[in-house]
Write an enzyme that holds these catalytic residues in place. Structure first.
Site, short mmCIF file in Angstrom:
data_model
loop_
_atom_site.label_atom_id
_atom_site.label_comp_id
_atom_site.label_asym_id
_atom_site.label_seq_id
_atom_site.Cartn_x
_atom_site.Cartn_y
_atom_site.Cartn_z
N PRO A 146 0.79 -1.24 0.00
CA PRO A 146 0.00 0.00 0.00
C PRO A 146 0.83 1.29 0.00
CG PRO A 146 0.06 -0.91 2.20
CD PRO A 146 0.79 -1.89 1.31
N CYS A 147 1.47 1.55 -1.10
CA CYS A 147 2.32 2.74 -1.21
C CYS A 147 1.50 4.03 -1.10
CB CYS A 147 3.12 2.72 -2.50
SG CYS A 147 2.15 2.40 -3.99
N HIS A 148 0.19 3.95 -1.33
CA HIS A 148 -0.65 5.14 -1.20
C HIS A 148 -0.78 5.60 0.25
CE1 HIS A 148 -3.40 1.77 -0.54
NE2 HIS A 148 -4.16 2.61 0.14
#
Length: 192
Positions: A146-148
């Site tokens: 989950p780089c967001h």
């Protein structure tokens, strides 16, 4: 070498995935339509091939672990709280620094955020916030890694390399109940 892939429609648009026997190798966030998502997925699959041009093939029958991944991503896109930690990923060929960053990011829960600097520290690489941002910018399996959920210093939205850029990042965070700084000026390329 044949790389299987699959496209599926979600509440936020068409998402594409590719995989190996070891797990997901690629997640392509929505482009403007199915065809554009497929083109981007195939282009990125070709770029990451290490042994010439891979043969890509739309999978006719999905393995059980891929069916489960599609289900989880679809439920997430519909706004459900989903924990992706059970989805296996195949990050072969990625250096140890990026693997550490991706592993630390995967430990963030739904709606939990941190900064690039803090994530670098959690991954054992204190002081490498910029490099952490670069690693996340080339994350091959967004949402699952989950780089967001990683923000710039001061809890500002920061960049996002997926279609729609920071506007997409903000919309994913909003789906998780997270509100950050002023909204980005760009419009996301998919409407959810």
């Amino acid at each position: 070498m044949t790389i299987p892939y699959h496209l599926f429609e979600t509440a936020i648009g068409w998402i594409g995935i590719a995989w190996s026997e070891r797990g997901l190798t690629r997640v392509q966030l929505p482009e403007r339509d199915r065809a554009a998502t497929e083109r981007r997925l195939l282009a990125t699959m070709s770029r990451i091939s290490q042994s010439g041009e891979p043969s890509q093939q739309t999978a006719r029958e999905l393995p059980a672990n891929i069916v489960a991944a599609v289900d989880e991503i679809t439920r997430y896109a519909a706004g459900e709280i989903v924990d992706f930690s059970d989805i296996k990923v195949d990050l072969a060929g990625i250096n140890d620094f990026r693997l550490a960053i991706y592993d630390a990011a995967r430990k963030l829960g739904f709606g939990e955020t941190t900064t690039y600097g803090e994530l670098a520290q959690r991954a054992g690489h204190t002081g490498l916030a910029r490099e952490t941002g670069q690693a996340l910018g080339s994350n091959p399996v967004p949402i699952v890694v989950p780089c967001h959920r990683i923000l710039a210093a001061g809890n500002k939205i920061g960049g996002f390399s997926a279609p729609g850029g920071s506007a997409t990042k903000e919309k994913l965070l909003t789906m998780e109940g997270v509100r950050v700084g002023p909204p980005p000026s760009a419009q996301a390329s998919f409407g959810f």
